[in-house]
Design a protein around this motif. Structure first.
Motif, mmCIF file in Angstrom:
data_model
loop_
_atom_site.group_PDB
_atom_site.id
_atom_site.type_symbol
_atom_site.label_atom_id
_atom_site.label_comp_id
_atom_site.label_asym_id
_atom_site.label_seq_id
_atom_site.Cartn_x
_atom_site.Cartn_y
_atom_site.Cartn_z
ATOM 1 N N TRP A 81 10.475 7.685 -7.828
ATOM 2 C CA TRP A 81 10.235 7.823 -6.390
ATOM 3 C C TRP A 81 10.623 9.195 -5.846
ATOM 4 O O TRP A 81 10.480 9.442 -4.650
ATOM 5 C CB TRP A 81 10.986 6.727 -5.636
ATOM 6 N N LYS A 82 11.114 10.084 -6.680
ATOM 7 C CA LYS A 82 11.473 11.419 -6.193
ATOM 8 C C LYS A 82 10.248 12.123 -5.628
ATOM 9 O O LYS A 82 9.173 12.118 -6.232
ATOM 10 C CB LYS A 82 12.068 12.259 -7.332
ATOM 11 N N HIS A 83 10.419 12.712 -4.437
ATOM 12 C CA HIS A 83 9.373 13.505 -3.782
ATOM 13 C C HIS A 83 8.115 12.676 -3.493
ATOM 14 O O HIS A 83 6.995 13.165 -3.627
ATOM 15 C CB HIS A 83 9.036 14.744 -4.617
ATOM 16 N N THR A 84 8.333 11.418 -3.071
ATOM 17 C CA THR A 84 7.218 10.532 -2.712
ATOM 18 C C THR A 84 6.941 10.652 -1.214
ATOM 19 O O THR A 84 7.839 10.482 -0.387
ATOM 20 C CB THR A 84 7.557 9.067 -3.052
ATOM 21 N N ASP A 85 5.689 10.915 -0.870
ATOM 22 C CA ASP A 85 5.271 11.036 0.527
ATOM 23 C C ASP A 85 5.018 9.639 1.090
ATOM 24 O O ASP A 85 3.890 9.153 1.124
ATOM 25 C CB ASP A 85 4.004 11.894 0.625
ATOM 26 N N PHE A 86 6.079 9.004 1.558
ATOM 27 C CA PHE A 86 6.017 7.622 2.008
ATOM 28 C C PHE A 86 5.147 7.490 3.260
ATOM 29 O O PHE A 86 4.175 6.716 3.296
ATOM 30 C CB PHE A 86 7.442 7.115 2.282
ATOM 31 N N ILE A 87 5.487 8.268 4.301
ATOM 32 C CA ILE A 87 4.711 8.175 5.542
ATOM 33 C C ILE A 87 3.263 8.587 5.297
ATOM 34 O O ILE A 87 2.332 7.978 5.853
ATOM 35 C CB ILE A 87 5.347 9.045 6.646
ATOM 36 N N GLY A 88 3.047 9.590 4.484
ATOM 37 C CA GLY A 88 1.684 10.027 4.192
ATOM 38 C C GLY A 88 0.846 8.899 3.611
ATOM 39 O O GLY A 88 -0.321 8.700 3.999
#
Length: 284
Positions: A81-88
């Motif tokens: 999950w490192k550097h995951t664009d959640f809101i995107g």
């Protein structure tokens, strides 16, 4: 209609409610890879027409709207999950307003608005489980600055009987490294729930957590401290923490009566998802 995602390191809890926060549906999804987890999240929410979504995520996360990585999970120990664009990912799918904070900030907001801190203007919520995280609400607002609180990684004095090196990949023997569920399991080769109530493990655990609560009291002075998470389901632990807290603080500053000051969540496991629904409501 409101959506909520309480994104924990072990599971995602997704919920849908009306604008009065009356629950319509809720599911739990194992936290695996982003691709697999988001696919199941979308399968759930695609059945509804949502006006806004509130997200409380494990972290660290980027909460600075001016940042290029706003809405990302950043340097989490969960490497997938490192550097995951959640809101995107959420906005690409639904194109609706999204509220965004940590899972523990969401839980603090839920407890302040609907739970154990209902009569207060401030509280701190600490979860003690797979990791240790904390969120705070001050004057009715979630506490955030350049970043968000990461109170589970403060440094603590080592218990005189404890030789465990700590498991935190960043700090080894910070609070999380010494007192989260995996620390107990690695120290004793047993899960917390399998240890007897009179095990020395609980004296060590209470000592570390009481130290942390003293630090939070001296820095934030919350009106209520709420302790949740799987480890805190050990009924003998809360009285031990209060006792050690009183000894460590040593009457230096005043607090409310400890039976009312250091408490369990009233919303139980629903604190986080309730706070996420409140975040969604704020976005409207």
């Amino acid at each position: 209609m409101l959506g909520a995602i309480e994104a924990g390191g072990t599971k995602f809890v997704c919920a849908v409610s009306d604008n009065d926060l009356n629950n319509i549906n809720k599911i739990s999804i194992p936290t695996t890879t982003p691709e697999e987890t988001f696919s199941k999240v979308f399968d759930f929410f695609d059945e509804y027409t949502l006006d806004a979504i509130g997200i409380g995520s494990f972290g660290p996360i980027d909460i600075n709207p001016e940042s290029d990585t706003y809405g990302y999970i950043t340097s989490t120990p969960k490497t997938a999950w490192k550097h995951t664009d959640f809101i995107g990912a959420i906005k690409e799918r639904y194109s609706i307003p999204v509220g965004w904070t940590t899972d523990v900030n969401a839980a603090a907001l839920g407890e302040l608005t609907k739970g154990a801190a209902l009569e207060n203007d401030s509280c701190l919520y600490l979860t003690v489980g797979t990791g240790i995280g904390g969120g705070a609400v001050v004057n009715g607002k979630v506490l955030e600055g350049f970043g968000h609180p990461e109170v589970g990684h403060i440094l603590v004095r080592r218990h005189e009987k404890d030789t465990f090196e700590g498991f935190c990949p960043y700090h080894k023997d910070c609070l999380e490294g010494l007192a989260a569920g995996p620390a107990i399991e690695q120290r004793y080769n047993k899960k917390a729930q399998d240890l007897p109530e009179d095990s020395e493990a609980w004296d060590i655990e209470a000592y570390y957590l009481a130290q942390a609560l003293v630090s939070y009291t001296l820095t934030l002075s919350p009106e209520k401290i709420i302790l949740g998470g799987g480890v805190m389901k050990q009924k003998q632990l809360l009285p031990m923490i209060r006792e050690k807290f009183a000894a460590l603080l040593n009457d230096y500053v005043s607090t409310p009566d400890l039976e009312e000051y250091i408490v369990s969540p009233e919303l139980g496991d629903d604190a986080g998802v309730t706070g996420c629904l409140l975040l969604a409501l704020e976005e409207l």
